[in-house]
Design an enzyme around this catalytic site. Sequence first.
Site, PDB file in Angstrom:
ATOM      1  N   ASP A 216       0.852  -1.280   0.017  1.00 31.49           N
ATOM      2  CA  ASP A 216       0.063  -0.152   0.063  1.00 31.49           C
ATOM      3  C   ASP A 216       0.812   1.287   0.068  1.00 31.49           C
ATOM      4  O   ASP A 216       2.300   1.156   0.032  1.00 31.49           O
ATOM      5  CB  ASP A 216      -0.974  -0.047   1.178  1.00 31.49           C
ATOM      6  CG  ASP A 216      -2.133   0.871   0.964  1.00 31.49           C
ATOM      7  OD1 ASP A 216      -2.149   1.735  -0.086  1.00 31.49           O
ATOM      8  OD2 ASP A 216      -3.171   0.695   1.625  1.00 31.49           O
TER       9      ASP A 216
HETATM   10  C1  NOJ Z   1      -4.004   4.190   0.046  1.00 35.07           C
HETATM   11  C2  NOJ Z   1      -5.128   3.002   0.199  1.00 35.07           C
HETATM   12  O1  NOJ Z   1      -5.115   2.351   1.401  1.00 35.07           O
HETATM   13  C3  NOJ Z   1      -5.160   1.896  -0.989  1.00 35.07           C
HETATM   14  O2  NOJ Z   1      -6.594   1.333  -0.877  1.00 35.07           O
HETATM   15  C4  NOJ Z   1      -5.169   2.588  -2.213  1.00 35.07           C
HETATM   16  O3  NOJ Z   1      -5.312   1.674  -3.378  1.00 35.07           O
HETATM   17  C5  NOJ Z   1      -3.924   3.334  -2.343  1.00 35.07           C
HETATM   18  N1  NOJ Z   1      -3.658   4.481  -1.304  1.00 35.07           N
HETATM   19  C6  NOJ Z   1      -3.555   3.943  -3.510  1.00 35.07           C
HETATM   20  O4  NOJ Z   1      -4.298   4.940  -3.979  1.00 35.07           O
END
Ligand code: NOJ
Length: 687
Positions: A216
């Site tokens: 993430d």
């Molecule tokens: C953080 C989020 O937790 C995740 O769900 C997302 O895909 C990513 N950012 C990318 O935007």
Amino acid sequence: IRAGAVGSFLGVAGAAYTRHLQRIAVEQSRLHIPLLFAHDVIHGYRTIFPVPLAEAASWDTAAVERSARIAAVEATAAGLQWTFAPMVDIARDPRWGRIVEGAGEDPYLGAAMARARVRGFQGTDLSAANTLMATAKHFAAYGAAVGGRDYAAADLSPQTLYAVYLPPFRAAVEAGVGSVMASFNEVNGVPMHANGALIGGVLREAWGWDGVLVSDWNGIAELIPHGVAANPADAAVLAIHAGVDVDMVSTSYRAALPAAVRDGRVSMRAIDDAVRRVLRAKYRLGLFEDPYRYSDTVRERVQTLTPEHRAAARAMARESMVLLRNEHGLLPLSKSLSTIAVIGALAADTASVLGPWAAAGRAADAVCVLDGIRRAVSPATRVRYARGAEVEGSDTSGFAEAVRAAREADVVVLVLGERSDMSGEASSRASIQLPGVQRELAQRVVAAGKPVVALLMSGRPLATPWLAAHVPAILETWFLGTEMGPAVADILFGDYAPSGKLPVTVPRATGQVPIYYAHKPTGRPPSDSNRYTTKYLDVPWTPLYPFGYGLSYTTFAYAPPRLSRSTMRATDTLVVQVDVRNTGSRAGDEVVQLYVRDDVASVTRPVEELRGFRRVTLAPGETKTISFTLRADDLAFYDRNMQRVVEPGTFTVLVGGSSADVQAAHFTVTDGARLGPALPVRAGSAP
Ligand code: NOJ
């Protein structure tokens, strides 16, 4: 790109631009490896569909698959090949803002929605020009955050991890999901970006999955504040060893892995394994065959925000609303009332209807509730709008005008709830009551004496006991996307009968959280006549509205369930049949639900667990017989030794229209069975 330093992009889209960048990678970089373009395409790309929690309320897997399919068609036309969806995290704490992105509290419903969404995004051929590689996220137990605070730790038993939080991931893997994203949280002391036991052990070894594991956002570098890595190099080493293939944003891999390989801290084999998985995904997407396949300006022009896509979004939105209350058949309303008062800031909010993850969605394309009502009524009907109060804050200066509008109307549509930016990532709330002065506004408007219909716009269940007691009609509308206004009008004026059912329990008060239907029994079940039983002094122990609940404009009656046998061996199957009749005067859809309880077992078992559901359309007076088949898998659980077993003994089958409105039948399992190998008892972090 020319230097070969980029393998994929997040947040870069557009057919022409992606084609331009792809050409640099393919023609001018040393290895000519095509780029991947990724984006958070969560519930639609340009045509925005209902938020995932709302779609789950439809319990309509075919419609949810279609929604993801349309999102994939639009997103791939804009040059994208990879989406960071579906989010398949189980959420039993509505304080957690990200409850909006998943399918609610139940692993069985969650698994069904996970399968549907993966199938929708990926289709049957990942190399087709209109299919997107899906990402099951966030692995794992992100929704179990302590206190409902985003990014907080998850501390849970191996049984709960395996039986509640992992099944939707397993379902996504079985549906062929191309990638999985690690979660920000730790599980039982091990942050997921360093959790080789769950990533390497469970996902890859036990489940045989060979897709791309993406971090993430900055998740690898966050191993430092988690307190398991001292510096970016340590973080990179931990993550690559855990099985994280792609470093989203943190740059730790690029900065630290070359030296780590030279020092011998990381083997070349570990690097090759990660690289192989990324290349395999690019092959599967067909990018080596034709790197420009997804960047098609003609398709982008003709397949974006089409009337068909909007119509599908409206149909999905209609199915996603849940009618919570409808005293004396106040709904549906006539289209030729003389005056309708529409009250509330959210009624005119075209941004909030899109929800917190709107990809390329635009407020300018969306229809708010107020406009949806205006378009639906007859020309003679006057629709009078009063803002009343903002969603947050303490300003009551708009109350007087709202009350005036209510007094002069035949009926009031009062739109309350949360703005979309109050749900989603980093949007946890300590209170799940109506924010601001909205309850006071509702009290003043109800006191005006006209019939009131409350629409609840929210990305989480809201605790609204006052409304439940005083407002005759209440509709949970969530955030329904581009076509929200027309879909709400379809329900309000009876062009479509409500059919959604809650995918999550609605509490009476924040203090009841976590509250979910599949809870464990206790030695002291609640009893009004005995103080020393499990309950609260200040609120009832029951929810405001139970999981699976939802009304329609017609009514349904259930006959007692019939079982094909009264005893079974674990290797047998049991057929459960139930007759469901439409006892009202108009056609409608009912979601028939089947739950199971293991009456006595070697460890405590939930009071009931969903094990089947079917959405069925019934004409007035029509009866249909619905059949469900139960197998060992539906009766099994993890015992004290983390062995998945079916134990002999009696079971109860419960069938009905909600988790709290069921009829029972009983059967006995005559012999037990072990399903698969036992997991080590420290399965909280290891397979
Ligand atoms: C953080 C989020 O937790 C995740 O769900 C997302 O895909 C990513 N950012 C990318 O935007």
